[in-house]
Enzyme design. Structure first.
Site, mmCIF file in Angstrom:
data_model
loop_
_atom_site.group_PDB
_atom_site.id
_atom_site.type_symbol
_atom_site.label_atom_id
_atom_site.label_comp_id
_atom_site.label_asym_id
_atom_site.label_seq_id
_atom_site.Cartn_x
_atom_site.Cartn_y
_atom_site.Cartn_z
ATOM 1 C CG ASP A 131 31.324 22.535 4.706
ATOM 2 O OD1 ASP A 131 30.250 22.727 4.107
ATOM 3 O OD2 ASP A 131 31.630 21.451 5.228
ATOM 4 C CB SER A 166 36.052 12.557 9.044
ATOM 5 O OG SER A 166 34.699 12.290 9.310
ATOM 6 C CE LYS A 167 30.374 18.024 4.814
ATOM 7 N NZ LYS A 167 30.227 19.362 5.338
ATOM 8 N NE ARG A 168 31.673 8.694 6.563
ATOM 9 C CZ ARG A 168 32.499 7.643 6.558
ATOM 10 N NH1 ARG A 168 32.397 6.723 7.472
ATOM 11 N NH2 ARG A 168 33.417 7.524 5.627
ATOM 12 N N GLY A 182 31.231 16.058 10.682
ATOM 13 C CA GLY A 182 30.850 17.469 10.676
ATOM 14 C C GLY A 182 32.023 18.419 10.479
#
Ligand code: GLU
Length: 486
Positions: A263, A253-255, A257
């Site tokens: 990215d 999850s991007k949340r 990191g």
């Protein structure tokens, strides 16, 4: 059989998550395998979560990886608009119709009533399911209240008896007791539909035959099917896919990191390699083959081989695959991609193409390039112990002898332009001196790079550095070693 139509339906909330991109890829492959259509629909009904620029990220990502959509907001099509916020009148019309069909009702409850029930459920330790008093209001009375300006939502009405089941392509038969299904809001008081409603209307209205989405929707799907049934519409084929995980316990999850598609591209991974890698996340081909072009994937993709178990995103595997892609291209193609990274650390007038040539066989990710060739601009401080190579039996004495001999032959060479000549000269030395090749080349490479690991060997690097710089560095090495030996 009718033409297969799949849709990618992202919510424009920021980055392109790896899991989302994989869903898009599976949808694309399912459609294209049968020569079908792949549609892009923007699901922007949750206006609070919208992020500016996110729609462009979606377009750009699909373009970068080559998942070309046949219909969508930017390319048009016969089933538009393809942005949900532009379809509000249609949802309203269908919601009213669903009320008439008995599949939904108008609800006038305020947040307080709902909160009260939620709290009660919590205190009893049971899971919350709203028991809506409004479902007992007659449609006529409700419509009158609406005409008088009262605020309302449209809520699904579920008969609490019987069972609903469906067959998912990945998870098999899913059966639920209707009594556990909650009566979700379908249309909010601001006129926006929720996902629970919009997905059905749009998938039906756009002629979607295969719905591919995360398995978090699996448990709501029976509710959606009841709505399809109320309208008398065909239920699409469902392909629920397991999440992409960071490890056994955590979703990627991007949340938290974890890397998004953007990215990874920024880190120097190739869009094509990323796409190839994520095809294998939760899907496996019949053969051992791992490297696929998109065309090849279209040919071999088979829904039956999508796995139920969560796939773990393995950055090392992606890195390996990326390296395979880099090595497969021509040196000119590699040079074009590597150039910005080479230029980050090389400011001396050296042959950049030659630099690319030494990098290509040893680079897995482009972003490692600047550091791997930072010795070109300037010889770093290095530890003299690096001259000792046990396996090659290289001691300080031998290294010193090697550097002196190399200095002698190299200083006599005037035409430095030909790598072959350098090669012959340096490799003549071990024969003359009855030493191993490594006993000459290792010290020379150490002296001219000051590094333990380098792309390219002594000869290639000397050729890139040029005569003056190479000799200067060999002299530094000689001075260092003399101090130690004497
Ligand atoms: N907008 C939903 C999401 O991004 C789409 C789910 C679906 O594909 O139906 O999760």
């Amino acid at each position: 059989m009718s033409k297969i139509r799949t849709r990618f339906a992202p919510s424009p909330t920021g980055y392109m998550h790896i899991g989302n991109l994989r869903t898009a890829l599976f949808e694309y492959l399912i459609a294209k395998h049968e020569d079908g259509d792949f549609i892009l629909r923007i699901e922007d009904t949750d206006q609070e979560r919208l992020v500016e620029g996110a729609v462009d990220i979606i377009y750009d990502t699909l373009k970068e990886v080559g998942l070309t959509h046949d219909e969508g907001p930017d390319v048009g099509g016969d089933f538009g608009p393809y942005v949900q916020s532009e379809r509000l009148p249609m949802y309203k019309k269908y919601a009213d119709e669903l009320v008439d069909l008995g599949g939904a009702h108008y609800c006038f409850c305020g947040e307080e009533e709902i909160e009260k029930q939620r709290k009660e459920a919590e205190s009893l330790g049971i899971s919350f399911k709203y028991d809506d008093p409004c479902k007992h209001i007659s449609v006529e009375e409700a419509r009158e209240r609406i005409a008088n300006g009262e605020k309302y939502v449209v809520r699904q009405t579920i008969k609490h008896s019987g069972e609903t089941y469906f067959d998912d392509e990945v998870y098999g038969r899913i059966e639920v007791d209707n009594s556990i299904l909650d009566e979700s809001v379908l249309l909010k008081s601001d006129g926006y539909p929720t996902y629970n409603f919009a997905n059905i209307i749009d998938d039906h209205q756009m002629g979607i035959t295969h719905v591919v989405r995360g398995n978090e929707y699996l448990s709501s799907t029976p509710k959606y099917n009841l709505i399809y049934q109320s309208y008398g519409w065909d239920i699409p084929t469902y392909v629920h896919v397991p999440p992409v995980m960071k490890d056994e316990q955590h979703k990627l999850s991007k949340r938290n990191g974890d890397a998004s598609f953007q990215d990874l591209v920024k880190k120097g991974y190739l869009p094509q390699a990323i796409l190839n890698y994520i095809a294998l996340l939760g899907w496996s081909p019949e053969t051992e083959q791992e490297i696929y072009t998109l065309e090849e994937l279209i040919k071999v993709f088979d829904i039956k081989r999508i796995s139920k178990s969560p796939a773990i995103f393995d950055i090392d595997k992606l890195t390996w695959m990326n390296g395979m892609y880099l090595r497969e291209m021509s040196v000119e193609e590699f040079y074009e991609l590597a150039k910005p990274y080479i230029e980050q650390s090389v400011h001396r007038p050296v042959d950049m193409m030659a630099v690319a040539r030494i990098l290509q066989p040893r680079t897995d990710v482009l972003s490692t390039i600047p550091e791997s060739i930072d010795f070109i601009d300037e010889l770093p401080e290095y530890d003299i112990a690096m001259y000792v190579h046990k396996k090659m039996k290289t001691t300080y004495e031998i290294a010193l002898k090697a550097l002196k001999a190399a200095k002698e032959v190299l200083s006599e060479l005037n035409d430095w332009s030909n790598e072959e000549t350098l090669h012959e000269l340096l490799l003549a030395l071990p024969k003359q001196m009855e030493m191993k090749n490594g006993q000459i080349l290792w010290p020379v490479r150490t002296a001219i790079t000051g590094k333990q690991f380098t792309p390219g060997g002594a000869i290639e690097i000397a050729h890139i550095l040029g005569k003056d710089e190479t000799l200067k560095r060999i002299e530094v090495g000689i001075a260092k070693l003399e101090k130690e030996v004497n």
